[in-house]
Design an enzyme around this catalytic site. Structure first.
Site, short mmCIF file in Angstrom:
data_model
loop_
_atom_site.label_atom_id
_atom_site.label_comp_id
_atom_site.label_asym_id
_atom_site.label_seq_id
_atom_site.Cartn_x
_atom_site.Cartn_y
_atom_site.Cartn_z
N ASP A 19 -5.82 8.40 -11.32
CA ASP A 19 -6.40 7.05 -11.48
C ASP A 19 -6.39 6.31 -10.15
O ASP A 19 -5.42 6.64 -9.51
CB ASP A 19 -5.62 6.29 -12.81
CG ASP A 19 -4.43 5.96 -12.23
OD1 ASP A 19 -3.94 5.20 -11.68
OD2 ASP A 19 -3.46 6.88 -12.77
N SER A 24 -4.68 7.10 13.54
CA SER A 24 -5.75 7.97 13.91
C SER A 24 -5.81 9.22 13.01
O SER A 24 -5.02 9.68 12.38
CB SER A 24 -5.16 8.51 15.16
OG SER A 24 -5.41 7.76 16.22
N SER A 68 -4.62 -0.09 -5.81
CA SER A 68 -5.39 -1.05 -4.74
C SER A 68 -5.22 -2.58 -5.29
O SER A 68 -6.09 -2.82 -6.08
CB SER A 68 -6.57 -0.40 -4.29
OG SER A 68 -7.00 -1.62 -3.50
N HIS A 121 0.95 -1.17 0.02
CA HIS A 121 -0.15 0.01 0.05
C HIS A 121 0.77 1.29 -0.11
O HIS A 121 0.70 2.35 -0.67
CB HIS A 121 -0.90 0.11 1.42
CG HIS A 121 -1.61 1.07 1.55
ND1 HIS A 121 -2.66 1.48 0.45
CD2 HIS A 121 -1.93 2.04 2.32
CE1 HIS A 121 -3.31 2.49 0.59
NE2 HIS A 121 -2.88 2.89 1.96
N HIS A 151 -10.93 -1.99 1.53
CA HIS A 151 -11.02 -2.95 2.48
C HIS A 151 -11.87 -2.57 3.82
O HIS A 151 -12.78 -3.02 4.48
CB HIS A 151 -9.78 -3.66 3.15
CG HIS A 151 -9.92 -4.90 3.69
ND1 HIS A 151 -10.71 -6.10 3.52
CD2 HIS A 151 -9.69 -4.79 5.12
CE1 HIS A 151 -10.75 -6.66 4.45
NE2 HIS A 151 -10.20 -6.09 5.49
N ASN A 190 -3.57 6.10 -7.41
CA ASN A 190 -3.45 5.10 -6.29
C ASN A 190 -3.67 3.80 -6.96
O ASN A 190 -4.24 3.45 -7.68
CB ASN A 190 -4.61 5.39 -5.22
CG ASN A 190 -4.74 4.66 -4.09
OD1 ASN A 190 -5.69 3.95 -3.81
ND2 ASN A 190 -3.50 4.27 -3.38
N SER A 235 -8.16 4.74 -3.00
CA SER A 235 -9.12 3.92 -2.53
C SER A 235 -9.28 3.58 -0.98
O SER A 235 -8.21 3.88 -0.28
CB SER A 235 -8.62 2.47 -3.24
OG SER A 235 -7.64 1.97 -2.56
N HIS A 236 -10.28 3.15 -0.51
CA HIS A 236 -10.49 2.88 0.87
C HIS A 236 -11.33 1.55 0.90
O HIS A 236 -12.42 1.51 1.70
CB HIS A 236 -10.98 3.95 1.81
CG HIS A 236 -10.50 3.96 3.06
ND1 HIS A 236 -10.93 4.56 4.15
CD2 HIS A 236 -9.17 3.92 3.32
CE1 HIS A 236 -10.04 4.50 5.37
NE2 HIS A 236 -8.86 4.10 4.63
N1 LIG Z 1 -2.17 4.66 -10.16
C1 LIG Z 1 -1.35 5.57 -10.21
N2 LIG Z 1 -0.98 6.60 -11.13
C2 LIG Z 1 -0.27 7.46 -11.24
N3 LIG Z 1 0.55 7.80 -10.07
C3 LIG Z 1 0.12 6.92 -8.89
C4 LIG Z 1 -0.48 6.04 -8.99
N4 LIG Z 1 -0.79 5.18 -7.96
C5 LIG Z 1 0.27 6.12 -7.04
N5 LIG Z 1 0.79 6.95 -7.65
C6 LIG Z 1 1.70 8.00 -7.23
O1 LIG Z 1 2.60 7.52 -6.45
C7 LIG Z 1 2.47 8.61 -5.41
C8 LIG Z 1 2.53 7.85 -4.09
O2 LIG Z 1 1.31 7.36 -3.81
P1 LIG Z 1 0.56 7.53 -2.49
O3 LIG Z 1 1.44 6.56 -1.60
O4 LIG Z 1 -1.09 7.18 -2.56
O5 LIG Z 1 0.45 9.03 -1.82
P2 LIG Z 1 0.33 9.17 -0.33
O6 LIG Z 1 1.56 9.67 0.08
O7 LIG Z 1 -0.86 10.40 -0.36
O8 LIG Z 1 -0.45 7.98 0.25
C9 LIG Z 1 1.85 9.60 -5.34
O9 LIG Z 1 2.22 10.66 -6.16
C10 LIG Z 1 0.73 9.24 -6.41
O10 LIG Z 1 -0.07 10.09 -7.09
#
Ligand SMILES: Nc1ncnc2c1ncn2[C@@H]1O[C@H](COP(=O)(O)OP(=O)(O)O)[C@@H](O)[C@H]1O
Ligand SMILES: [Mg+2]
Lengths: 230, 101, 789, 101
Positions: C545, C358, C585, C54, C107, C583, C104-105
């Site tokens: 996406d 939290s 998932s 994740h 689960h 993101n 996504s959320h």
């Molecule tokens: N499917 C995807 N397409 C493009 N960029 C992605 C995708 N999944 C993740 N990223 C990018 O990877 C980086 C890390 O994502 P993420 O861990 O979700 O950020 P956060 O720290 O907010 O949880 C972010 O910049 C996110 O936009």
């Protein structure tokens, strides 16, 4: 009308108020001078009318409006209301006015038990208030309704008094969205200066962002009333 | 301490009604429900008559809307008590009941 | 007793529960190599959660690189921030920028629908806020099991109430989204939440900790035991003792809380038979939207006062993530005194504090001379704020607890240099069978009566019916800038009241198509969202996406994923729309049954004057009705195949990005010139569905005459892409015709809008249905099912 | 019968937090509150062990969300009791306590 010369109308921001900016904008669009007020202040900043806006003040935790009702600014609002200042409570503001006993009855969870956001048909039942004089008696209007706890309840005697004294000023038509007694959507106090309603007139002042412009008459009513008294 | 707040009988109780209907649909017959609130208060210091009166005022001022609700204040042990403790606990309860509202 | 760095050095061989925390043995070995010793249990907690799927994207990273390689230019300008930040930032002109992202959320929303969905909204809103933007709207893309399933009656209302409950309380209009059903989502619903925010160019903030001596402030909620079920294995007295009670939970440390379908305790939710909770540490988080509203206003006031040098939201992995990411992105190290973190539960161990999820917390880097002003603004908003550490000159992240060091790590190794996997992937054998199982043998309706019957069955089916049971629970008006919202194709928000500048957003995905061909399916999702935005009159600029898939350890799923990413990247290149972020998932499956591949795409567009937006509803009688685009016999995977024949096979409709661009050009220019009374894109259910929706919107009727050579069934129900249904204002036909000619878009006159009184939908020579009958068939589906629960 | 439903102690209780803050601002110091629900059930027929068990099941299935809440089922007279009745009432309480959730 030039907003800088229109009457000063305050909008209180409580923690969790949401439609405060919309109320300020509606005042401006209808020719008043919008004045933001802060819940923690103990002054009304020389405004000549006050609006308690919609939202989820204090998260609507406990009961809607129950906690805000004790905000420092409310001491001033209650005093001013008793002195005859026009006070309008929209949605959460209506709930606060009931909790503060400026209006009778209470608002409870919708009978449908979910939040309802819709364009709601209403009938104007009274034009004898500071906030409704620009409507015509019996006028059919449509306003945005968006609330989870909009069911108006009161004991029988209160209802009889409200109906008898013409204090019911808006009624839901074409369906009761939340189980309000007697289809009541808005009421006023005996004097007609304090009005509360669940629907949101401030979201009906601009055809681009609301279903109608039927909310304008609320704001123009009070602005004309105040202008006439200068 | 515990403050129970219930909708007055003459006020409609949409949540209780819904629960009643749902129970019937789930096959739990002959149960009618009213839904209110339960506040568990952790009060610092000893619980004196004065303190009780103060909580009563708090309930009246804030916890209940006496236009539509009744409330009841009472002293009660922590609710996590296990089965064995319950008799004792119940007997210990001191109540300061009220028809307020 | 906390496990300190000193202890770790003294007891190099102590057994550690790394496997229970989801680490592989080579990953554990690498941690030891990085540190030159065994990790402390706090360090182990941090690595395990930050190296989870994740947080680390370890399975997807190698594929997602394709997005980073796309040109970052939009028609308006360069991206101001792109992939790698909390959310991408797009220049929309006039000094404004917009940031948006979908997450996504899934689960958590299955385990506890209300809170899971609510905290999903809360999390994405904080991401947007952390960029320096004011959040101005949300959307939600939802997938559930079949509508009539009892568990859907548990999950759907809870999810919807949670999204509404949180978003409404924040004062963010919900301006669109999706709801769809398939049996593969029954044990694994999808809840994808999107937030959009606006900022002035100069207000952009990034998540990095710079400047030795700058203070680290944690503000918002105090820290409780939320979402740390898995980690309590570390906090338990002895590791053996933990195994009995926590095994089920440990299996689902943060990564899996989001990723794995529940196999054990999570399922128990509403029908458990009084079993004891596996642990006192809940993996469920409860949100406080009121606090988040205060956090938003407070943070925006702090931005405006210029008091921040870096900021990060706390989401998944809590303090572990925020401290390591801020330090890793900055130019120095960081020192944190964990004792200073305000706790809701004083029994928390340092590991648990570091892992707690939290909600409603933020972390800011503030110059010492600004700290007092910062704290004063927090006091004004009644938001708890605490200095818990400072940026240091070194290059280590050091965390102390009770005067002893429990973490001493190079932050990059935690946050940005996690493991990367080249997971094996391959086209599954069954893919050919699925594609070979076409629709040729499916009987088609013939004659007016059968067509009318087909239409009524389709519009009343769960995927195509009226969604207002859901959307009426969302406030779409708050903030007074919602120019279009559901049920219109795209949500349109006014950004500037005086210039009329606005943005449009749409999210889409047809996961049935994605199963038939994941490459094409992702492109179809992109094309549809793009078309929706263009239908509103806005120019599409960029995308986000949310890629929802089954287990990446299954080569077939990994193939679906890689195909979807490739399809999306190729599509974005063709359309000139950069990917700003998103993101992934994984692990969305029930037992060994994965969900349909669901690559949800959100497209952002800009409209220079919102008064010229186009709505989807017929707006006046006598307006002529036209179809833009070409219709082919493309019904595999269609709503017709699903609803009438319960069939999923064949090849999805073809995507032609050149045609999509041409169509968008026509729709945008027509809106600028004020030619259109309405525009509605064609997608699920084809022309029939579009006609019904355009008519029902304001209650107008329509009389349609299909071209004489047309096969009425194909014309009404085919799902060929690149098409839109428009009604044209008086005297504008010729202008529209010339626009279509110039852009190479086929234009077919279909008929005319008819009156609201006694309105009906007539397909000349086939059938005539009163609008009241259509409305009934369309709007009763969801309420009827929900009323029985 | 009464079913009390409370947020689990380790779960955030935003409502209780808001009430706690409001009480402090109103000058009721040293009181910390958790807010839950109280269901009053009117059960037709005699209250047997079976009936109790049934209500327990109902509570578990519908009234409480055992992912985040605990509940407690007990027999209690009508709550509108006046001050005088309370001692008697408390003593009469039979409890079927539960840590369910
Ligand atoms: N499917 C995807 N397409 C493009 N960029 C992605 C995708 N999944 C993740 N990223 C990018 O990877 C980086 C890390 O994502 P993420 O861990 O979700 O950020 P956060 O720290 O907010 O949880 C972010 O910049 C996110 O936009
Ligand atoms: Mg983030």
């Amino acid at each position: 009308m030039d907003p800088s010369v229109g009457p000063r109308i305050g909008v209180v921001t409580f923690p969790g108020s949401l439609d405060d900016q919309d109320a300020l904008r509606a005042i401006r669009l209808c020719g008043g001078q919008p004045v933001p007020l802060w819940h923690g202040d103990d002054t009304l900043d020389d405004v000549r009318a006050v609006i308690l806006p919609g939202g989820f003040s204090y998260g609507d935790y406990l009961r809607c409006g129950a906690i805000s009702r004790f905000a420092p600014v409310m001491t001033e609002v209650i005093k001013a209301a008793h002195d005859g200042m026009p006070v309008l409570g929209i949605c959460n503001g209506f709930q606060i006015l009931c909790e503060a006993h400026l209006l009778p009855g209470a608002l409870i969870r919708n009978d449908v038990r979910v939040f309802v956001c819709k364009d709601q048909d209403l009938r104007v039942e009274s034009v004898d208030t500071t906030w409704t004089s620009d409507f015509t008696q019996g006028q059919g209007i449509t306003l945005v309704l968006k609330s989870g706890e909009g069911g108006y309840v009161a004991d029988e005697e209160t209802l009889r008094r409200l109906e008898g004294e013409g204090q019911v000023i808006f009624r839901y038509v074409n369906g009761n969205p939340n189980g309000s007694f007697n289809d009541i959507a808005g009421i006023c106090n005996e004097r007609g200066n304090v009005v509360g309603l669940m629907p949101h007139p401030e979201h009906n002042v601009d055809s681009l962002t609301g279903p109608t412009q039927d909310g304008r008459a609320i704001f123009s009513s009070v602005i004309n009333f105040l202008a006439a008294r200068v | 301490m515990v403050v129970d707040v219930m909708p007055k009988p003459e006020i409609l109780d949409p949540q209780g009604k819904a629960v009643t209907g749902a129970l019937a649909r789930l096959g739990f017959a002959g149960i009618s429900v009213r839904q209110g609130k339960r506040f568990e208060l952790d009060v610092i210091g000893e619980i004196t008559e004065d303190r009780l009166a103060e909580v009563h005022r708090a309930a009246e001022t804030l916890l209940a809307n006496t236009v539509i609700e009744t409330f009841n204040v009472r002293v009660e042990e922590a609710p996590e008590a296990s089965e064995e403790d319950d008799q004792a606990e119940s007997a210990e309860q001191t109540e300061l009941a009220t028809q307020a509202g | 007793m906390a496990d300190t760095v000193g202890d770790a050095a003294r007891t190099p061989d102590q057994a550690q529960p790394w496997a229970e925390l989801g680490l592989k043995d080579d990953e554990y070995a690498r941690i030891k190599e990085i540190l030159g010793r065994r990790p402390t249990s706090s360090e182990l907690a941090m690595y395990s959660v930050m190296w989870s799927e994740h947080c680390s994207y370890k399975s997807s990273k190698v594929h997602l690189r394709q997005f980073a390689e796309l040109p970052t230019e939009t028609p308006v300008g360069k991206l101001l921030a792109g992939i790698g930040e909390n959310a991408g930032v797009v220049d929309i002109g006039q000094g404004y920028a917009v940031t948006f992202k979908i997450e996504s959320h899934n689960h958590p929303s299955y385990v506890e629908p209300y809170q899971g969905a609510a905290t999903g909204v809360g999390g994405i809103v904080r991401d947007i806020l952390a960029m320096g933007a004011r959040p101005i709207g949300v959307m939600d893309s939802l997938r559930f099991g079949p509508l009539h399933e009892p568990d859907t009656a548990r999950v759907l209302p809870g999810v919807v109430a949670g999204i509404g409950g949180y978003g409404n309380c924040l004062g963010l209009p919900n301006i669109g989204g999706e709801v769809a059903y398939d049996h593969t989502y029954l044990g694994n619903p999808l809840v994808n939440a999107l937030c959009v925010g606006v900022l002035r160019h100069e207000d952009l903030h990034l998540a990095k900790a710079t400047g030795a001596g700058n203070q680290v402030i944690l503000y918002g909620a105090s820290t409780g035991a939320d979402g740390i079920g898995g980690v309590s294995v570390l906090a338990s007295e002895s590791f053996d003792d933990a195994e009995g009670t926590n095994a089920g939970q440990a299996e689902r440390s943060t990564e899996q809380v989001e990723a794995y379908p529940s196999t054990s305790s999570g399922r128990s939710s509403s029908t458990s038979s009084g079993r004891k909770p596996a642990s006192k540490r809940p993996s469920v988080q409860v949100g406080d939207p009121f606090l988040e509203k205060l956090l938003i206003e407070c943070t925006l006031e702090i931005f405006a006062a210029g008091l921040i040098t870096g900021i990060q939201d706390l989401g998944g992995a809590g303090l572990s993530c925020a401290t390591s990411e801020l330090a890793s992105a900055g130019d120095g190290g960081m020192h944190i005194d964990l004792d200073l973190v305000p706790l809701r539960n004083t029994t928390l161990s340092p590991e648990e504090i570091l892992m707690s999820e939290s909600q409603e917390r933020m972390m800011a880097i503030v110059e010492p001379e600004h700290v007092e002003d910062f704290l004063a603004i927090c006091r004004k908003w009644d938001v708890l704020a605490t200095v818990i550490g400072e940026v240091t000159a070194g290059d280590r992240l050091v965390i102390d607890w009770h005067g002893e060091t429990v973490v001493d790590v190079p932050p990059r190794t935690v946050a940005h240099e996690g493991p990367v996997y080249q997971r094996p992937y391959g086209r599954p054998e069954w893919q050919d069978q699925v594609q070979a199982n076409g629709i040729d043998q499916l009987p088609r309706p013939a004659g007016g009566e059968e067509l009318a019957d087909t239409l009524l069955r389709l519009i009343g089916s769960p995927n195509l019916c009226d969604k207002s049971w859901v959307t009426d629970q969302y406030d779409r008006y708050v903030r007074g800038n919602s120019v279009l919202a559901q049920p219109d194709d795209a949500g349109v928000l006014r950004i500037d009241e005086y210039s009329g500048l606005g943005v449009a957003l749409a999210t889409d995905c047809n996961s049935r198509f994605a199963l038939l061909d994941p490459y094409a399916g992702a492109q179809l999702a992109l094309a549809e969202a793009y078309r929706n935005v263009a239908s509103s009159g806005a120019e599409p600029l960029a995308i986000t996406d949310c890629l929802n898939f089954g287990s990446p350890e299954d080569p077939a799923i990994m193939w679906q994923f890689s195909e979807a990413v490739r399809g999306l990247a190729d599509g974005c290149r063709a359309l000139g729309t950069p990917v700003t972020g998103g993101n992934v998932s994984f692990y969305n499956q029930t037992g060994s049954t994965p969900i349909l591949p669901t690559p949800v795409v959100g497209v952002l567009g800009v409209i220079d004057d919102v008064t010229r937006r186009t709505s989807g509803g017929f707006s006046a009688a006598e307006h002529p009705i036209y179809l833009l685009g070409e219709t082919r016999d493309e019904l595999a995977g269609s709503a017709w195949a699903q609803v009438i024949h319960d069939h999923l096979g064949g090849r999805p409709p073809e995507v032609d990005f050149a045609q999509e661009k041409a169509l968008a050009e026509v729709l945008i220019r027509a809106s600028r010139r004020g030619l259109l009374g309405s525009a509605h894109d064609l997608a699920d259910g084809g022309l029939a569905q579009a006609l019904v929706e355009s008519a029902l919107r304001y209650g107008f009727g329509a009389r349609i005459e299909l071209p004489s050579e047309a096969d009425p069934f194909v014309w009404l129900f085919s799902e060929t892409t690149g098409r839109a249904l428009v009604s044209v204002k008086e005297g504008a036909d010729r202008d529209l015709a010339s626009l279509c000619r110039i852009n190479g878009v086929m234009l077919t006159k279909l008929g005319v809008v008819t009156a609201q009184e006694d309105a009906s939908l007539e397909v000349v020579g086939q059938f005539m249905l009163p609008l009241t009958r259509i409305r009934e068939a369309w709007q009763d589906t969801i309420p009827a099912v929900m009323a029985t629960h």
